[in-house]
Write a protein that holds these residues in place. Structure first.
Motif, PDB file in Angstrom:
ATOM      1  N   HIS A  80       5.312  -8.923  -8.043  1.00  0.00           N
ATOM      2  CA  HIS A  80       6.523  -8.886  -7.214  1.00  0.00           C
ATOM      3  C   HIS A  80       6.360  -8.130  -5.900  1.00  0.00           C
ATOM      4  N   GLY A  81       5.343  -7.318  -5.757  1.00  0.00           N
ATOM      5  CA  GLY A  81       5.185  -6.508  -4.557  1.00  0.00           C
ATOM      6  C   GLY A  81       6.267  -5.454  -4.458  1.00  0.00           C
ATOM      7  N   LEU A  82       6.447  -4.929  -3.265  1.00  0.00           N
ATOM      8  CA  LEU A  82       7.475  -3.912  -3.026  1.00  0.00           C
ATOM      9  C   LEU A  82       8.850  -4.554  -2.937  1.00  0.00           C
ATOM     10  N   SER A  83       9.865  -3.779  -3.273  1.00  0.00           N
ATOM     11  CA  SER A  83      11.241  -4.273  -3.125  1.00  0.00           C
ATOM     12  C   SER A  83      11.560  -4.404  -1.640  1.00  0.00           C
ATOM     13  N   LYS A  84      12.561  -5.199  -1.343  1.00  0.00           N
ATOM     14  CA  LYS A  84      13.003  -5.391   0.046  1.00  0.00           C
ATOM     15  C   LYS A  84      13.402  -4.042   0.651  1.00  0.00           C
ATOM     16  N   GLU A  85      14.105  -3.227  -0.117  1.00  0.00           N
ATOM     17  CA  GLU A  85      14.531  -1.911   0.367  1.00  0.00           C
ATOM     18  C   GLU A  85      13.333  -1.023   0.690  1.00  0.00           C
ATOM     19  N   ALA A  86      12.308  -1.048  -0.156  1.00  0.00           N
ATOM     20  CA  ALA A  86      11.112  -0.237   0.089  1.00  0.00           C
ATOM     21  C   ALA A  86      10.412  -0.689   1.373  1.00  0.00           C
ATOM     22  N   GLY A 104       4.150   1.995   3.035  1.00  0.00           N
ATOM     23  CA  GLY A 104       4.185   0.903   2.070  1.00  0.00           C
ATOM     24  C   GLY A 104       2.942   0.042   2.214  1.00  0.00           C
ATOM     25  N   VAL A 105       2.399  -0.366   1.095  1.00  0.00           N
ATOM     26  CA  VAL A 105       1.222  -1.238   1.097  1.00  0.00           C
ATOM     27  C   VAL A 105       1.707  -2.614   0.670  1.00  0.00           C
ATOM     28  N   GLU A 106       1.741  -3.533   1.625  1.00  0.00           N
ATOM     29  CA  GLU A 106       2.326  -4.846   1.350  1.00  0.00           C
ATOM     30  C   GLU A 106       1.746  -5.889   2.308  1.00  0.00           C
ATOM     31  N   LEU A 107       1.503  -7.055   1.793  1.00  0.00           N
ATOM     32  CA  LEU A 107       0.950  -8.155   2.576  1.00  0.00           C
ATOM     33  C   LEU A 107       2.099  -8.888   3.269  1.00  0.00           C
ATOM     34  N   THR A 108       2.532  -8.346   4.424  1.00  0.00           N
ATOM     35  CA  THR A 108       3.601  -8.959   5.207  1.00  0.00           C
ATOM     36  C   THR A 108       3.107  -9.162   6.633  1.00  0.00           C
ATOM     37  N   GLU A 109       3.804 -10.010   7.373  1.00  0.00           N
ATOM     38  CA  GLU A 109       3.416 -10.301   8.758  1.00  0.00           C
ATOM     39  C   GLU A 109       3.418  -9.072   9.641  1.00  0.00           C
ATOM     40  N   ASN A 110       4.405  -8.189   9.464  1.00  0.00           N
ATOM     41  CA  ASN A 110       4.529  -7.034  10.349  1.00  0.00           C
ATOM     42  C   ASN A 110       3.744  -5.810   9.869  1.00  0.00           C
ATOM     43  N   ALA A 111       2.968  -5.936   8.798  1.00  0.00           N
ATOM     44  CA  ALA A 111       2.146  -4.817   8.332  1.00  0.00           C
ATOM     45  C   ALA A 111       0.923  -4.673   9.228  1.00  0.00           C
ATOM     46  N   GLU A 112       0.544  -3.428   9.474  1.00  0.00           N
ATOM     47  CA  GLU A 112      -0.635  -3.134  10.295  1.00  0.00           C
ATOM     48  C   GLU A 112      -1.900  -3.262   9.453  1.00  0.00           C
ATOM     49  N   ALA A 113      -2.945  -3.749  10.074  1.00  0.00           N
ATOM     50  CA  ALA A 113      -4.225  -3.880   9.376  1.00  0.00           C
ATOM     51  C   ALA A 113      -4.766  -2.495   9.023  1.00  0.00           C
ATOM     52  N   LEU A 114      -5.177  -2.317   7.788  1.00  0.00           N
ATOM     53  CA  LEU A 114      -5.725  -1.037   7.336  1.00  0.00           C
ATOM     54  C   LEU A 114      -6.924  -0.630   8.175  1.00  0.00           C
ATOM     55  N   GLU A 115      -7.686  -1.587   8.605  1.00  0.00           N
ATOM     56  CA  GLU A 115      -8.902  -1.308   9.377  1.00  0.00           C
ATOM     57  C   GLU A 115      -8.615  -0.531  10.665  1.00  0.00           C
ATOM     58  N   THR A 116      -7.415  -0.697  11.237  1.00  0.00           N
ATOM     59  CA  THR A 116      -7.067  -0.001  12.483  1.00  0.00           C
ATOM     60  C   THR A 116      -5.985   1.061  12.295  1.00  0.00           C
ATOM     61  N   PHE A 117      -5.512   1.227  11.084  1.00  0.00           N
ATOM     62  CA  PHE A 117      -4.420   2.155  10.781  1.00  0.00           C
ATOM     63  C   PHE A 117      -4.910   3.599  10.810  1.00  0.00           C
ATOM     64  N   ILE A 121       0.529   9.216  -4.130  1.00  0.00           N
ATOM     65  CA  ILE A 121       0.441   7.762  -4.278  1.00  0.00           C
ATOM     66  C   ILE A 121       1.136   7.351  -5.561  1.00  0.00           C
ATOM     67  N   GLY A 122       1.833   6.217  -5.502  1.00  0.00           N
ATOM     68  CA  GLY A 122       2.545   5.747  -6.679  1.00  0.00           C
ATOM     69  C   GLY A 122       2.828   4.269  -6.642  1.00  0.00           C
ATOM     70  N   ILE A 123       3.417   3.805  -7.728  1.00  0.00           N
ATOM     71  CA  ILE A 123       3.689   2.381  -7.919  1.00  0.00           C
ATOM     72  C   ILE A 123       5.173   2.180  -8.214  1.00  0.00           C
ATOM     73  N   GLN A 124       5.731   1.154  -7.590  1.00  0.00           N
ATOM     74  CA  GLN A 124       7.107   0.751  -7.855  1.00  0.00           C
ATOM     75  C   GLN A 124       7.091  -0.384  -8.879  1.00  0.00           C
ATOM     76  N   ASN A 125       7.771  -0.175  -9.989  1.00  0.00           N
ATOM     77  CA  ASN A 125       7.878  -1.185 -11.046  1.00  0.00           C
ATOM     78  C   ASN A 125       6.536  -1.739 -11.490  1.00  0.00           C
ATOM     79  N   GLY A 126       5.631  -0.839 -11.822  1.00  0.00           N
ATOM     80  CA  GLY A 126       4.299  -1.227 -12.264  1.00  0.00           C
ATOM     81  C   GLY A 126       4.339  -2.199 -13.429  1.00  0.00           C
ATOM     82  N   LYS A 127       3.390  -3.111 -13.422  1.00  0.00           N
ATOM     83  CA  LYS A 127       3.359  -4.181 -14.428  1.00  0.00           C
ATOM     84  C   LYS A 127       2.755  -3.727 -15.755  1.00  0.00           C
ATOM     85  N   THR A 128       1.669  -2.961 -15.693  1.00  0.00           N
ATOM     86  CA  THR A 128       1.007  -2.541 -16.932  1.00  0.00           C
ATOM     87  C   THR A 128       0.638  -1.063 -16.875  1.00  0.00           C
ATOM     88  N   PRO A 129       0.632  -0.399 -18.011  1.00  0.00           N
ATOM     89  CA  PRO A 129       0.224   1.008 -18.027  1.00  0.00           C
ATOM     90  C   PRO A 129      -1.254   1.189 -17.674  1.00  0.00           C
TER      91      PRO A 129
END
Length: 154
Positions: free
Chosen positions: A111-117, A83-96, A13-21
């Motif tokens: 900023h969330g995940l980059s478009k490429e991610a 990827g963990v992101e609040l987007t329309e096409n993301a699957e609900a964790l409850e059923t994942f 598990i990791g973070i892309q462009n984390g905001k704070t240490p």
């Protein structure tokens, strides 16, 4: 008891462009408690700080990647990117159903995940939340869900 390594699985598990240490330290502490195989950052570099009270960075492999492209090229063989992101096409964790071998990627709160991610993730997941959550809290929820279900897809 004989373990079948192919049945066992792993996750990082990791973070892309984390905001704070501080967010990193809390996530690493949760990762160690939830049996993550490794931790990583993309972009902003990890710096030792007080929130990593269990010293997770010394207890499990830590990787740093300067860019998403570098990270993606070095995904473990056979691992799926979730990827963990609040987007329309993301699957609900409850059923994942979590992949047996995977790498979870979280983005910074602002900023969330980059478009490429988002485009290169094999799966996108989200969970019910009125507002965005702290990245370390979101990661902890993902890892807890994985451990509580203990049933994996490919």
């Amino acid at each position: 008891m004989k373990l079948d390594n192919l049945e066992q699985g792993f996750f990082g598990i990791g973070i892309q462009n984390g905001k704070t240490p501080e967010n990193l330290g809390v996530l690493w502490r949760s990762a160690q408690n939830m049996s993550a195989s490794f931790i990583y950052t993309i972009g902003n570099r990890y710096a030792k700080q007080a929130c990593d009270t269990h010293k997770a960075v010394g207890a499990m492999p830590y990787f740093h990647y300067e860019t998403f492209e570098d990270f993606y090229e070095h995904l473990p063989k056979g691992a799926m990117l979730v990827g963990v992101e609040l987007t329309e096409n993301a699957e609900a964790l409850e059923t994942f159903t979590h992949p047996r071998r995977c790498v979870y990627l979280l983005g910074a709160e602002d900023h969330g995940l980059s478009k490429e991610a988002i485009e290169k993730s094999h799966f996108l997941v989200k969970f019910q939340s009125t507002l965005s959550l702290n990245v370390s809290v979101a990661g902890s929820i993902i890892m807890y869900d994985r451990s509580s279900k203990s049933k994996f897809s490919t």
